[in-house]
Design a protein around this motif. Sequence first.
Motif, PDB file in Angstrom:
ATOM      1  N   PRO A 147       1.045  -1.133   0.092  1.00  0.00           N
ATOM      2  CA  PRO A 147       0.029  -0.124  -0.027  1.00  0.00           C
ATOM      3  C   PRO A 147       0.886   1.291   0.109  1.00  0.00           C
TER       4      PRO A 147
ATOM      5  N   TRP B 186       0.550   2.509   5.523  1.00  0.00           N
ATOM      6  CA  TRP B 186       0.073   1.303   6.589  1.00  0.00           C
ATOM      7  C   TRP B 186      -1.132   1.885   7.411  1.00  0.00           C
TER       8      TRP B 186
ATOM      9  N   GLU C  19      -5.870 -11.098   2.750  1.00  0.00           N
ATOM     10  CA  GLU C  19      -4.853 -10.751   1.400  1.00  0.00           C
ATOM     11  C   GLU C  19      -3.608 -10.955   2.061  1.00  0.00           C
TER      12      GLU C  19
ATOM     13  N   ILE D  61       0.124  -9.296   2.107  1.00  0.00           N
ATOM     14  CA  ILE D  61       0.859  -8.219   1.358  1.00  0.00           C
ATOM     15  C   ILE D  61       2.339  -8.920   1.115  1.00  0.00           C
TER      16      ILE D  61
ATOM     17  N   ARG E   1      -3.786  -7.518   4.604  1.00  0.00           N
ATOM     18  CA  ARG E   1      -4.933  -6.582   4.168  1.00  0.00           C
ATOM     19  C   ARG E   1      -6.330  -7.371   4.713  1.00  0.00           C
ATOM     20  N   THR E   2      -7.059  -6.580   5.334  1.00  0.00           N
ATOM     21  CA  THR E   2      -8.350  -7.240   5.940  1.00  0.00           C
ATOM     22  C   THR E   2      -9.459  -7.071   4.985  1.00  0.00           C
TER      23      THR E   2
ATOM     24  N   GLY F 166     -10.511  -3.494   3.953  1.00  0.00           N
ATOM     25  CA  GLY F 166      -9.294  -2.550   3.422  1.00  0.00           C
ATOM     26  C   GLY F 166      -8.133  -2.252   4.177  1.00  0.00           C
ATOM     27  N   ARG F 167      -8.300  -2.392   5.787  1.00  0.00           N
ATOM     28  CA  ARG F 167      -7.191  -1.963   6.417  1.00  0.00           C
ATOM     29  C   ARG F 167      -5.843  -2.879   6.185  1.00  0.00           C
ATOM     30  N   THR F 168      -4.716  -2.168   6.247  1.00  0.00           N
ATOM     31  CA  THR F 168      -3.661  -2.929   6.181  1.00  0.00           C
ATOM     32  C   THR F 168      -2.680  -2.815   7.312  1.00  0.00           C
TER      33      THR F 168
END
Length: 567
Positions: free
Chosen positions: A55, A58, A215, A217, A229-230, A233-235
């Motif tokens: 991303p 973060w 996901e 990264i 990644r949740t 969309g949070r990383t």
Amino acid sequence: MKKDFYTAEHEDLSRRNFLRGSALAAAGLAVTGMAGCSSNPEEPLADAGINGNLPESWDVETDVVVVGLGAAGLSAAIAAKMSGAESVVALEAAPEEDAGGTTRVSGDMLMIPDDVDGAIAYQTELNGPYTVEPELMQAWADGVVGNYEWLTEDLDFVLGDATAARPEFPGITGGEHIKTYYVDGICGMSSLWIPLMEKSDELGVEVAYEARATELIYNYETKEVYGVRTEDGRTFKGRRGVVLACGGFSGNPDMLQDYMASMGCPKPFALGSPYNVGDGVRMAQQIGAQLWHMNSYAASSYNVRAISSDSPTSNIPYPVGIDYILVNGEGERFMYEETRSIQRHGKQKDRGVWPLIPIPSGSHLIMGGQCGANDIFGAITYMTWPVIMEKGYTTNQELIDAGIMFKADTIEELADKLGYPAEKLATTLKKYNDAIDAGEPDEFGRGTEVYASNLFNAAEGTDAIAGDEHGTESLAIEAFPLQKIEGPFYGTEIALGLLNTQGGAKRDGKSQVLDLSDNPIPRLFSAGEFGSIYAYMYNGGGNISEAVSTGRIAGQGAAALEPWDVA
């Protein structure tokens, strides 16, 4: 239903976790003061040229990211903190009140052998033809044997002897070295999960609830893992490593059908967490990890839905009396009903092998007036999701009101409610009752003595082996008179009760996830039932013990790595 395991102390713990989780959410999970976290969220990455799906910035930066909050995830988080990781974040897919994975609602029994070589000999025979490389068996044995010292000395837990599965399969080489334990001697009731959660909280492990990891990264060329990644969309940046301890796929009907169809049980009911939906499997496939043991499972016998008529979340029924039968989807009996007592985690020995017990799709428990008048739930009060989370029905009337169980004055009326041709179910019942009236033997031998090897006599606390120490069969079911099944009639659907799945990403002895060439994927670890060593049979308490040992090893391994973003 009274939540016996819930104390004021644990209520305080829950409140602290809730407030902590709320603070994380309110801050967008950019945790102030976390080691490695940039004070400026717009600050560029240390190496913006790194290839992959990184991303631009973060949401959270930490030393180690752990996915899952069961025994495996908590052990990994605790071990990472105790091994020098300044910050650890655990991601939990469930809301806080449902957190803890299957560990929280299990029997919490730990199988801890007292000898490494004995453990290897025992588990090697239980694996049968499903071989596991010697170095991985060695690492497994070292790990589970080492749990006793880690839990009692490093974590200061008190372990009391369990009364079952010491060993579950007596007579097998090495079985004399198999021991089982409960924390504080308490079976179930989250007796392991609660102190692990308390230790995690004490060490400052941060928890993000309702944070379903979907996901990885990572660097597309080297596969080096940088974070997670949740779903929303949070990383989450793992500067040292990521541990996948997200459980199996017992809550994913599609995966169950894909991997269990060949076992004859495409639609089992689940006893554990419904949040175990196979996220780890998908993430492992995404990065090219090797999967193994996808067709290996631990089960109970047969289960009944306990939450709703369309939910597979279930509980274990124990009919009171003998005026009941089990019928398959065609309305015919298919087994000696009481032989569930000689099953071992859903498997029953048959001609030298241990297949999953046959509970055909669409099977039902049919009860007469005596059984139906007594609640089928209640014998198991210390484990399973509906019991511990207080979300399941407990009485037959509640099951009837929910459309899970049906009651009728005639067998034809019951057949109609269950979806059977009336004449078929009536014929099955008449055949059963007429044989009793005529004094004829039951077609499946029901009511006759049953002898079996590898049994445990819980009443005496000893191996139920008649004669010598090894190999002799013992009386498992005493002979008893059969009883006719008469109205009113009750019926409810049954299916194989799934405790947990064993398959997932293959890992090495250091709990590193392996790719298709058996090479470790950089900075990616796994723990617990997600990629278990158990390929066929296993001893009770083995999953929990393996979760603790692989979580401990994974957490220590991740904490020992140098941060990938060091300038």
